[in-house]
Design a protein around this motif. Structure first.
Motif, short mmCIF file in Angstrom:
data_model
loop_
_atom_site.label_atom_id
_atom_site.label_comp_id
_atom_site.label_asym_id
_atom_site.label_seq_id
_atom_site.Cartn_x
_atom_site.Cartn_y
_atom_site.Cartn_z
N ALA A 1 0.77 -1.15 -0.04
CA ALA A 1 0.08 -0.02 -0.06
C ALA A 1 0.77 1.37 0.00
O ALA A 1 1.87 1.42 0.70
CB ALA A 1 -0.98 -0.09 1.34
N THR A 2 0.64 2.30 -0.57
CA THR A 2 1.49 3.48 -0.91
C THR A 2 0.48 4.76 -0.55
O THR A 2 -0.76 4.68 -1.14
CB THR A 2 1.77 3.70 -2.32
N GLU B 1 9.98 0.46 -3.02
CA GLU B 1 9.32 -0.79 -3.59
C GLU B 1 10.04 -2.12 -3.48
O GLU B 1 9.71 -3.38 -3.24
CB GLU B 1 8.52 -0.64 -4.96
N LYS B 2 11.57 -1.91 -3.70
CA LYS B 2 12.36 -3.21 -3.93
C LYS B 2 12.55 -3.60 -2.44
O LYS B 2 12.57 -4.75 -2.15
CB LYS B 2 13.59 -2.55 -4.69
N LEU B 3 12.76 -2.82 -1.72
CA LEU B 3 12.79 -3.10 -0.05
C LEU B 3 11.79 -3.45 0.38
O LEU B 3 11.75 -4.54 0.94
CB LEU B 3 13.31 -1.68 0.59
N ALA B 4 10.51 -2.99 -0.03
CA ALA B 4 9.26 -3.69 0.61
C ALA B 4 9.10 -5.00 0.06
O ALA B 4 8.63 -5.84 0.58
CB ALA B 4 8.09 -2.72 -0.07
N VAL C 1 -2.71 -6.29 3.23
CA VAL C 1 -1.52 -5.43 3.15
C VAL C 1 -0.50 -5.86 4.15
O VAL C 1 -0.50 -5.98 5.11
CB VAL C 1 -2.16 -4.14 3.58
N LYS C 2 0.72 -5.95 3.35
CA LYS C 2 2.03 -6.55 4.04
C LYS C 2 3.05 -5.46 4.49
O LYS C 2 3.70 -5.53 5.22
CB LYS C 2 2.57 -7.62 3.18
N ILE C 3 2.87 -4.25 3.77
CA ILE C 3 3.84 -3.35 3.97
C ILE C 3 3.32 -1.96 3.35
O ILE C 3 2.48 -1.79 2.43
CB ILE C 3 5.19 -3.67 3.32
N LEU D 1 20.03 8.94 9.98
CA LEU D 1 18.50 9.39 9.79
C LEU D 1 17.70 8.79 8.72
O LEU D 1 16.69 8.43 8.91
CB LEU D 1 18.63 11.09 9.77
N VAL D 2 18.36 8.48 7.60
CA VAL D 2 17.89 7.72 6.50
C VAL D 2 18.82 6.64 6.10
O VAL D 2 19.99 6.63 6.25
CB VAL D 2 17.77 8.56 5.30
N ASN D 3 18.29 5.47 5.54
CA ASN D 3 19.13 4.43 5.27
C ASN D 3 19.82 4.42 3.97
O ASN D 3 20.72 3.89 3.72
CB ASN D 3 18.06 3.16 5.23
N HIS D 4 18.87 5.04 3.01
CA HIS D 4 19.56 4.99 1.58
C HIS D 4 19.13 6.15 0.97
O HIS D 4 18.15 7.13 1.28
CB HIS D 4 18.71 3.90 0.64
N VAL D 5 20.01 6.71 0.13
CA VAL D 5 19.74 7.99 -0.74
C VAL D 5 19.83 7.67 -2.29
O VAL D 5 20.85 6.97 -2.70
CB VAL D 5 20.76 9.18 -0.36
N THR D 6 18.82 8.16 -3.02
CA THR D 6 18.85 7.84 -4.48
C THR D 6 18.24 8.92 -5.24
O THR D 6 17.92 10.16 -4.77
CB THR D 6 18.08 6.59 -4.64
N SER D 7 18.13 8.72 -6.54
CA SER D 7 17.62 9.97 -7.15
C SER D 7 15.91 10.18 -7.14
O SER D 7 15.37 9.19 -6.37
CB SER D 7 17.94 9.87 -8.68
N GLN D 8 15.53 11.36 -7.46
CA GLN D 8 13.96 11.52 -7.30
C GLN D 8 13.35 10.28 -8.24
O GLN D 8 12.32 9.70 -7.52
CB GLN D 8 13.65 12.84 -7.79
N GLU D 9 13.93 10.07 -9.10
CA GLU D 9 13.16 9.16 -10.15
C GLU D 9 13.04 7.74 -9.56
O GLU D 9 12.27 6.82 -9.83
CB GLU D 9 13.79 9.00 -11.55
N GLU D 10 14.25 7.23 -8.86
CA GLU D 10 14.25 6.07 -8.28
C GLU D 10 13.90 5.56 -7.02
O GLU D 10 14.07 4.63 -6.41
CB GLU D 10 16.13 5.69 -8.47
N LEU D 11 13.53 7.00 -6.43
CA LEU D 11 13.23 6.70 -5.02
C LEU D 11 12.02 5.83 -4.59
O LEU D 11 12.21 4.88 -3.86
CB LEU D 11 12.78 8.27 -4.40
N LEU D 12 10.86 5.81 -5.44
CA LEU D 12 9.74 5.05 -5.18
C LEU D 12 10.13 3.46 -5.53
O LEU D 12 9.85 2.59 -4.94
CB LEU D 12 8.44 5.39 -5.67
N PRO D 13 10.91 3.36 -6.66
CA PRO D 13 11.28 2.12 -7.24
C PRO D 13 12.17 1.41 -5.87
O PRO D 13 12.20 0.09 -5.88
CB PRO D 13 12.11 2.16 -8.45
N LEU D 14 13.13 2.23 -5.48
CA LEU D 14 13.86 1.61 -4.38
C LEU D 14 13.05 1.25 -3.19
O LEU D 14 13.19 0.11 -2.53
CB LEU D 14 14.84 2.63 -3.89
#
Length: 260
Positions: A15-16, A194-197, A49-51, A179-192
């Protein structure tokens, strides 16, 4: 679920929640806080819903803060009640959900926005994100758990500096501080996110809920986290997920957790 200030999407166990007040840079007002509570409660009670991932609409802000116009003229009593109610229905509520929550911080996360991100179980950020607790510049302090969670995440000294200077830090610094676990580009933020999810969803949702409870116990006054871990560890032995997980391991196959 129909909301005015947020969007909720569900797909294959994920769920987003998107805070959708772009003209206000997704600032948190009372209505949005209540809608977020309702959405989190409904999703947490949905066995499918799992995550949950939470993010902000647009490219500028996750949540740029609280809606100051709502409380600029509050009394002492009203201010205290604002913090007490907000912590109860949203920030503490999210932290203690049995369903894991990832904050995808896509831009400014200031004041109540950073407090919301910190209440999630962990955070990923876009490289344009800026984070801070600027409340003392308004003559007030963080009231949604910011002084407590920031100290837990980055340590007392860094938390004191960030709160007292009312400054902002970059996503890179936030990652260095823990404070945050990972940093990526704006375009790759949700894909990242979702990959962790997807990695999380492969595991037992029952065990994950127990782990959340045990980890949070370490930060709860008057609670012995080791004892909570022992209790939750024992409880796992009575679950169908434990039976499936151990059986699959012994049979050298991937588990198919029933979530019970």
């Amino acid at each position: 679920m129909n909301f005015e200030n947020i969007l909720v999407n569900q797909n294959n166990g994920l769920a987003t929640i998107t805070i959708n007040r772009p003209k206000k840079l997704n600032a948190l007002n009372k209505a949005t806080i209540q809608e977020l509570h309702n959405a989190f409660e409904d999703l947490n009670n949905d066995a499918n819903v799992k995550i949950i991932i939470i993010t902000g609409s647009g490219e500028k802000a996750f949540v740029a803060g609280a809606d100051i116009s709502e409380f600029a003229h509050f009394s002492v009593e009203e201010g205290g009640e604002l913090a007490r109610k907000g912590q109860g229905i949203l920030f503490d509520f999210v932290e203690n959900l049995s369903t894991p929550v990832i904050a995808a911080v896509n831009g400014f996360a200031l004041g109540g926005g950073l407090e919301l991100a910190m209440s999630c179980h962990f955070r990923v950020a876009s490289d344009n994100a800026k984070m801070g607790l600027p409340e003392v510049s308004l003559g007030v302090i963080p009231g949604y758990g910011g002084t407590q969670r920031l100290s837990q995440l980055v340590g007392k000294g860094r938390a004191m500096e960030l709160v007292m200077t009312a400054g902002m830090i970059s996503a890179t610094d936030a990652q260095a501080y823990g404070l945050v676990n990972h940093v990526t580009s704006q375009e790759e933020l949700l894909p990242l996110a979702e990959k962790l999810a997807s990695k999380i969803m492969r595991n037992s949702s029952v065990a994950i809920g127990a782990a959340i409870k045990a980890v949070n116990a370490n930060f709860t006054d008057g609670v012995n986290g080791y004892n909570v871990e022992i209790e939750e560890f024992g409880n796992c032995f009575g679950t169908e997920d434990f039976k499936e997980g151990t059986t699959a391991f012994l049979e050298k196959r991937k588990p198919n957790f029933p979530g019970a």
